[in-house]
Structure formats: structure tokens, C-alpha cells
Scaffold this motif. Structure first.
Motif, PDB file in Angstrom:
ATOM      1  N   LEU A  18       0.832  -1.211   0.000  1.00  0.00           N
ATOM      2  CA  LEU A  18       0.000   0.000   0.000  1.00  0.00           C
ATOM      3  C   LEU A  18       0.864   1.257   0.000  1.00  0.00           C
ATOM      4  O   LEU A  18       0.543   2.243  -0.676  1.00  0.00           O
ATOM      5  CB  LEU A  18      -0.924  -0.005   1.217  1.00  0.00           C
ATOM      6  N   HIS A  22       1.016   4.080  -2.825  1.00  0.00           N
ATOM      7  CA  HIS A  22       0.750   5.478  -2.490  1.00  0.00           C
ATOM      8  C   HIS A  22       1.890   6.382  -2.961  1.00  0.00           C
ATOM      9  O   HIS A  22       1.648   7.479  -3.474  1.00  0.00           O
ATOM     10  CB  HIS A  22       0.549   5.611  -0.983  1.00  0.00           C
ATOM     11  N   LEU A  25       1.644   7.164  -6.616  1.00  0.00           N
ATOM     12  CA  LEU A  25       0.518   7.963  -7.090  1.00  0.00           C
ATOM     13  C   LEU A  25       1.006   9.343  -7.509  1.00  0.00           C
ATOM     14  O   LEU A  25       1.694  10.037  -6.759  1.00  0.00           O
ATOM     15  CB  LEU A  25      -0.522   8.123  -5.976  1.00  0.00           C
ATOM     16  N   LYS A  36      -2.477  13.958  -2.776  1.00  0.00           N
ATOM     17  CA  LYS A  36      -2.713  12.567  -2.349  1.00  0.00           C
ATOM     18  C   LYS A  36      -2.613  12.358  -0.845  1.00  0.00           C
ATOM     19  O   LYS A  36      -2.970  11.281  -0.349  1.00  0.00           O
ATOM     20  CB  LYS A  36      -1.746  11.640  -3.050  1.00  0.00           C
ATOM     21  N   PRO A  40      -1.718   6.020   3.075  1.00  0.00           N
ATOM     22  CA  PRO A  40      -2.157   5.127   1.993  1.00  0.00           C
ATOM     23  C   PRO A  40      -3.657   4.869   2.048  1.00  0.00           C
ATOM     24  O   PRO A  40      -4.243   4.749   3.125  1.00  0.00           O
ATOM     25  CB  PRO A  40      -1.357   3.842   2.254  1.00  0.00           C
ATOM     26  N   ILE A  41      -4.272   4.780   0.875  1.00  0.00           N
ATOM     27  CA  ILE A  41      -5.697   4.541   0.689  1.00  0.00           C
ATOM     28  C   ILE A  41      -6.544   5.719   1.187  1.00  0.00           C
ATOM     29  O   ILE A  41      -7.354   6.283   0.444  1.00  0.00           O
ATOM     30  CB  ILE A  41      -6.168   3.228   1.352  1.00  0.00           C
ATOM     31  N   TYR A  70      -7.125  12.841  -3.766  1.00  0.00           N
ATOM     32  CA  TYR A  70      -7.172  11.383  -3.647  1.00  0.00           C
ATOM     33  C   TYR A  70      -7.672  11.057  -2.247  1.00  0.00           C
ATOM     34  O   TYR A  70      -7.071  11.462  -1.251  1.00  0.00           O
ATOM     35  CB  TYR A  70      -5.793  10.771  -3.876  1.00  0.00           C
ATOM     36  N   ALA A  72      -9.738   7.922   0.047  1.00  0.00           N
ATOM     37  CA  ALA A  72     -10.380   6.623   0.236  1.00  0.00           C
ATOM     38  C   ALA A  72     -10.459   5.832  -1.069  1.00  0.00           C
ATOM     39  O   ALA A  72     -11.471   5.218  -1.392  1.00  0.00           O
ATOM     40  CB  ALA A  72     -11.775   6.804   0.832  1.00  0.00           C
ATOM     41  N   GLY A  73      -9.362   5.871  -1.835  1.00  0.00           N
ATOM     42  CA  GLY A  73      -9.300   5.088  -3.060  1.00  0.00           C
ATOM     43  C   GLY A  73      -9.955   5.734  -4.266  1.00  0.00           C
ATOM     44  O   GLY A  73      -9.980   5.141  -5.353  1.00  0.00           O
ATOM     45  N   ARG A  74     -10.503   6.940  -4.117  1.00  0.00           N
ATOM     46  CA  ARG A  74     -11.166   7.610  -5.233  1.00  0.00           C
ATOM     47  C   ARG A  74     -10.526   8.965  -5.490  1.00  0.00           C
ATOM     48  O   ARG A  74      -9.909   9.563  -4.606  1.00  0.00           O
ATOM     49  CB  ARG A  74     -12.656   7.809  -4.942  1.00  0.00           C
ATOM     50  N   LYS A  75     -10.725   9.456  -6.712  1.00  0.00           N
ATOM     51  CA  LYS A  75     -10.210  10.770  -7.082  1.00  0.00           C
ATOM     52  C   LYS A  75     -11.370  11.714  -7.379  1.00  0.00           C
ATOM     53  O   LYS A  75     -12.339  11.326  -8.037  1.00  0.00           O
ATOM     54  CB  LYS A  75      -9.305  10.670  -8.316  1.00  0.00           C
TER      55      LYS A  75
END
Length: 499
Positions: A18, A22, A25, A36, A40-41, A70, A72-75
Motif C-alpha cells: 500500500l 501510495h 501515485l 494525495k 495510503p488509501i 485522492y 479513500a481510493g477515489r479521485k
């Protein structure tokens, strides 16, 4: 039993993976700058949830008018470029799709039933009917007449209210009286106004819990209040006798539900949609009406000017006011536009349906040659784009001294001074934009003017407290901001009418 060492090593591998993901990214090619975060995540989720306003404003100052978060895993890409970018997002509906975005809010916030959520044709028919009803001059006249009569009944000489002098928290006073008068005017006297008031206020205080999908066990009171509000509304709309005594708007919208091609007659089908109507007409226009009168009475010179305007539009022969003239008065309209600019914080969201290029101006070069400094950014199918009101309304390039309420800001004489690039930039969006602009925006002005007129006509109002600050965290991006503390004022009934 699993080996503890194996479990530990497995967790370390996952965390390492993870972390590497990250670290890698980043924005690619001409994508917007990526924010970001460090975790991570989760990304910037903590900053967004804790203090979104200050967080986004700090990014705007560093990164400009476009960037991607960025979380919770979404953009999510945030656009606040009033020069060219916002217009593209709000008008190119095939690429930047609003219904997909609002479908999430309708389900998550208002509890739309699955049947009505999945029927796009039905929802389009409802929205078309609502716009038609609120654009009809005859029906609007009926609404205004009932609104003024109801509100006057709360404060006139026959009301029994404040016969001499009284100290009042203006926010609670305005919230209850305008909620009641507005609901009566819009939905009719048979609507369960008193039954919904308390649970609705609790629902309103917990908006972000529903949007953020906070588990029910962490906020039982908020979810129970929403359930109770939905239950009351659903019961009302399935009671033929009560609906028959309601407003024409209610009856005509209900008729759409009952058309043979739709046939939605269950309480839960009515409840979610009409809760969204209550929200649009109360959670934004009611606090806006408070801020409108609060700012006016806090400025002695301006209050005197407004009182003179009210007196000049009183028709002694009929004992009434010329509401059309009052709602067109340049100063009263400017005060309302300034109020909406400062305290509305609406998010217009869009879902990107295909890979596209978004053009955005350079905030460092917005003079007459701004077209030479336009940048192009790649957005991808499946991305979300957010246009957040306060990032535009509080931008000093559009509004000098943006955090100061200036009632005369929107007078024609102040173009180019207090409102920059008024005719070129799309920098005023308190009601959203595009085909999904709030159809009740004209009624919101009427509500604010009616409250202001009747309060100042019957009472001499003197603030005791300083004007409160805006408390934005509880409903960031979802509507008009509330005050952070009570605003106590003295109401003294006038023995001589305004001259």
C-alpha cells in the motif's frame, strides 16, 4: 491456529504494498495536480472530514483553480476557475453528467426509494413539472400571498407577540417563523408542519453523516430523525383527504407520481422526493433569510435606508405593500445577492462520462490577455468533478474583501470595484448552474424580503450581540451556512409606523 509470525509478516507485506502504491501515485501527463495526502488509501480523507473549507482554500492558494484530491481510493477533481472552466463543466452535460452525481445524493441524503431512483424518465417528468409550477406567475402570486399573510400573522398587532420589548435570538426566531410560513405557502395549511419541525431540524444538523455514510450506530439520533421525517411525509402524501386540502403544487406533483405509466403510490416513494423539496426550500432559504436581516440590522446606516424603502412601498389605502417593487428594489436585491454570495456553500457535482480535455485559465494571468494563458487538463471517464461555492464566492480576484458582507456590493455602480469581471466571469453560483439550477431561487428572495419588511415595519430592532461568525463544518458543500452562536437582538414594537 495460524502462526503469529506469519500473520505479522503478511500484514507488513500488505502495508508495504500500500505504501509503495501510495508513493507512486501522481498526476500523469496533463492531468490536474494530484493532492494525495500522506496516508495510503485514505489519502486526504482526514483533512477533508475535519476542516474541508480551510483545507481546500489552502490548496487553492498553492495549486490554483484546478486540482485532484485522492481520498479513500477515489479521485475527485475540484474546479474553481470562473473564467472558463466552470462554464465548461456546467454546460457540457453529455460529458459532465449531473444526474449520475445527484442520484447518489438523492439516495444517500434523502432516502429516495429504489423504484423512483431507477426511473430516470419519472424524475425528469417531476423536475419539469416543478419548474413549470414555480415559473407560473399566477401560482407564484398565490404562494407569495399566503406567505405574506402567514408571516404577518406571527408579528402584527393581533399576534400577541412582543407587545412592548423583548430580547430574542434572531436565528431561532427566523428559523421557526420562516420555516412555518414558507412550508404553509409552498405545501398548504394541511401539511404537517409542526410534526416535522423538530425531527427535520435534527436531520438538518446531521447532513454530512448521511453523505459520508457514517454507520447508524455512531449517529442513531440523526438517522432516527430522518426516518421519522420520512415517515410523517409519506403518511401525509398517502392521505387523500389531507392532500386535497394542500397546495396546488403538492397536488400537481402528486399527480405525476400517480400517472399510469409510473404508478408510484407507496409512502416511501413520496417521502424521499418531498423531503428533498423541503430541504431545498427550507435548509437554504430559511437561514439565508436570517443572514439577510441580521446583516441589515447590524448596519445602522443601511438599516435606515432599508426602512425608508419599506415605508415608500407601503400602500396606506389597502394596508399592504407593493411586493413586486420591493423584490425589484436595487438595494434590497443587492443585499440578498451579497448574502447568498457570502453564506451559500453549494456543491455542483458532475460525473465524467468520457475522456475529455478541460480548459482552465491561469489565476496568475487573468487580465485582458487571459486567453493566451489557458491550460488544458486531461480528465478520464469515471472521474468526479466538484464545483464548490465558497471557493468561487470567497476568491479575492472576483470579490475584493471577499469575507466582508457589503450590502451595496452588487449595485451597478460597484461593478469593477467590488465585483470584478461581472460580465465575463462565472463567479456567482449560489443556486448551482446549468440545467440543474435551483428552481426556487426566486422564492428565496421573496422569503428574505417578506421577513425583513415585516420585522422592520412592526419593530425597532437593535442588536445586542456582535454579528456571529459562520459555522460551516456541519454542512460543508450542502447549502447555506448557519451562525456559530446565538444572535440576540431587542425587538421593540413600534407605536408609530415607519415614515
Amino acid at each position: 491456529m495460524m502462526d503469529p509470525a506469519l500473520i505479522t509478516s503478511s500484514l507488513l507485506v500488505v502495508l508495504a504494498a500500500l505504501s509503495i502504491f501510495h508513493l507512486q501515485l501522481r498526476s500523469i501527463g496533463s492531468e490536474p495536480p494530484l493532492i494525495k495526502g500522506r496516508i495510503p488509501i485514505l489519502g486526504v480523507a482526514f483533512e477533508w472530514f475535519y476542516e474541508p473549507g480551510a483545507f481546500l482554500e489552502s490548496i487553492r492558494k498553492r495549486k490554483g483553480w484546478i486540482y485532484t484530491l485522492y481520498m479513500a481510493g477515489r479521485k475527485m477533481t475540484v474546479v474553481s476557475d470562473p473564467v472558463i472552466g466552470i462554464t465548461q463543466v456546467l454546460t457540457q452535460g453529455r460529458v459532465f453528467n449531473a444526474p449520475i452525481f445527484f442520484a447518489f445524493l438523492n439516495k444517500q441524503l434523502f432516502g429516495f426509494s429504489d423504484a423512483t431512483m431507477d426511473d430516470n424518465r419519472f424524475r425528469d417528468a417531476l423536475n419539469t413539472k416543478l419548474v413549470q409550477l414555480l415559473s407560473n406567475k399566477s401560482k407564484m402570486s398565490q404562494i407569495v400571498e399566503l406567505l405574506t399573510a402567514t408571516y404577518r400573522g406571527f408579528v402584527d398587532e393581533t399576534s400577541g407577540f412582543c407587545q412592548r420589548e423583548e430580547v430574542i435570538d434572531l436565528y431561532n426566531f427566523a428559523r421557526y417563523n420562516m420555516y412555518t410560513a414558507s412550508a404553509t405557502a409552498l405545501f398548504g395549511p394541511s401539511f404537517p408542519i409542526q410534526k416535522t419541525f423538530e425531527p427535520y431540524i435534527v436531520f438538518e444538523e446531521n447532513l454530512l453523516s448521511y453523505i459520508r455514510k457514517v454507520p447508524r450506530f455512531l449517529n442513531p439520533s440523526g438517522y432516527n430523525a430522518r426516518d421519522r421525517t420520512l415517515e410523517i411525509i409519506g403518511q401525509f402524501f398517502t392521505d387523500d383527504e389531507k392532500v386535497a386540502k394542500s397546495s396546488e403544487i403538492v397536488r400537481e406533483l402528486r399527480e405525476v407520481f400517480q400517472r399510469p405509466e409510473y404508478g408510484y403510490t407507496r409512502p416511501e416513494d413520496f417521502a424521499g422526493y418531498f423531503l428533498s423539496i423541503v430541504f431545498a426550500s427550507k435548509s437554504n432559504s430559511v437561514p439565508a433569510a436570517f443572514w439577510y436581516i441580521a446583516h441589515i440590522v447590524s448596519d445602522v446606516e443601511l438599516k435606515t435606508e432599508v426602512e425608508n424603502i419599506i415605508a415608500a412601498n407601503y400602500k396606506k389605502a389597502t394596508g399592504s405593500f407593493d411586493w413586486d417593487e420591493l423584490c425589484r428594489d436595487e438595494l434590497l436585491v443587492s443585499c440578498f445577492k451579497e448574502t447568498a454570495r457570502l453564506v451559500s456553500n453549494v456543491t455542483s457535482g458532475r460525473y465524467v462520462t468520457q475522456d475529455t480535455i478541460l480548459k482552465v485559465a491561469d489565476p496568475l494571468n487573468t487580465g485582458s490577455d487571459w486567453k493566451k494563458s489557458v491550460k488544458e487538463y486531461e480528465l478520464h471517464k469515471g472521474d468526479s468533478v466538484l464545483v464548490i461555492g465558497n471557493l468561487i464566492h470567497w476568491d479575492p480576484q472576483a470579490y475584493p474583501e471577499p469575507m466582508r458582507w457589503i450590502g451595496k456590493r452588487f449595485l451597478e455602480e460597484n461593478k469593477g470595484k467590488l465585483v470584478m469581471h461581472a460580465d465575463e466571469w462565472r463567479s456567482y453560483l449560489p443556486w448551482g448552474g446549468g440545467g440543474h439550477m435551483c428552481p426556487g431561487r426566486h422564492l428565496a428572495l421573496v422569503e428574505a424580503v417578506v421577513q425583513c419588511v415585516y420585522i422592520l415595519w412592526f419593530f425597532d430592532v437593535e442588536p445586542i450581540d456582535k454579528l456571529p461568525s459562520m459555522f460551516i463544518k456541519h454542512k460543508y458543500g450542502t447549502g447555506v451556512i448557519r451562525p456559530d452562536k446565538p444572535f440576540n437582538v431587542t425587538f421593540k414594537r413600534r407605536t408609530i409606523p415607519l415614515q
